[in-house]
Design an enzyme around this catalytic site. Structure first.
Site, short mmCIF file in Angstrom:
data_model
loop_
_atom_site.label_atom_id
_atom_site.label_comp_id
_atom_site.label_asym_id
_atom_site.label_seq_id
_atom_site.Cartn_x
_atom_site.Cartn_y
_atom_site.Cartn_z
N SER A 58 37.40 -20.04 17.35
CA SER A 58 36.77 -19.29 18.44
C SER A 58 35.31 -19.08 18.13
CB SER A 58 37.45 -17.94 18.65
OG SER A 58 36.76 -17.20 19.64
N VAL A 63 32.23 -17.03 11.22
CA VAL A 63 32.17 -18.36 10.61
C VAL A 63 32.01 -19.44 11.68
CG1 VAL A 63 33.39 -20.01 9.11
CG2 VAL A 63 33.54 -17.57 8.63
N CYS A 64 32.68 -19.30 12.80
CA CYS A 64 32.56 -20.27 13.90
C CYS A 64 31.16 -20.25 14.50
CB CYS A 64 33.59 -19.98 14.98
SG CYS A 64 35.30 -20.08 14.43
N ASP A 65 30.62 -19.05 14.66
CA ASP A 65 29.26 -18.86 15.16
C ASP A 65 28.28 -19.59 14.24
OD1 ASP A 65 27.42 -16.47 16.76
OD2 ASP A 65 26.60 -17.32 14.93
N THR A 68 28.62 -23.48 14.42
CA THR A 68 28.06 -24.04 15.65
C THR A 68 26.54 -24.01 15.63
OG1 THR A 68 30.07 -23.36 16.79
CG2 THR A 68 28.18 -23.96 18.17
#
Length: 172
Positions: A58, A63-65, A68
């Site tokens: 998500s 970590v995803c932020d 990306t």
């Protein structure tokens, strides 16, 4: 559908991945996901490009932020022949909102929420959560897989250096 348990953990606990493991050297499987304007997108839509698929559970997690944003800054600047696709189960509306708020303008965010086509075809679907596990797949211009990483612990970052080396090798 093939299932793999014990390959990846989430917060230390084992999870089950649905779908076959993608391997370097194979032809990239096709998939259908949704763009931010709800249009279906497939591998063919990015034909002739080196495709970097950044897979995240998500966009609304730290970590995803970071993953990306890193691909938006570092991988997209390598060549016009590189396209970075960030695929998650987030709704297209949430992806669009996140990109606007984060200033992410080079990565293409795509949603697998409708059919889990990418997750099942690439073996990234977490059965217990209906989210995608974290990883990276690099596909050359001829749709051959040149790099794959299924991060062993979902809450940890991908190996950015290894992914970057694979991308650079594909654009030479």
């Amino acid at each position: 559908m093939e299932k793999r348990t014990g390959v990846v953990t989430f917060a230390g606990g084992p999870i089950t991945l649905v779908g076959p493991e993608v391997k370097v050297g194979q032809q990239a499987p096709d998939f259908t996901v949704l763009s931010n304007d709800l249009q279906p997108k497939t591998l063919k839509d990015y034909e002739g490009k080196v495709k970097v698929i950044s897979v995240v559970p998500s966009l609304d997690t730290g970590v995803c932020d970071a993953q990306t944003r890193w691909f938006n800054q570092d991988a997209t600047s390598l060549s016009e022949d590189v396209v970075v696709l960030t695929i998650s189960m987030d709704l297209p509306f949430a992806q669009k909102r996140w990109c606007g708020a984060a200033g992410v303008d080079k990565v293409v965010t795509l949603s697998d929420h409708k059919d889990a086509s990418f997750g099942e075809n690439y073996g990234f679907l977490i059965e217990e959560l209906r989210l995608l596990t974290r990883g990276v797949v690099v596909i050359d211009k001829d749709n051959k897989v040149t790099y794959v990483e299924y991060v062993p612990e979902v809450t940890q970052a991908v190996n950015f250096d290894a992914a970057l080396e694979a991308i650079k090798a594909d654009i030479q």
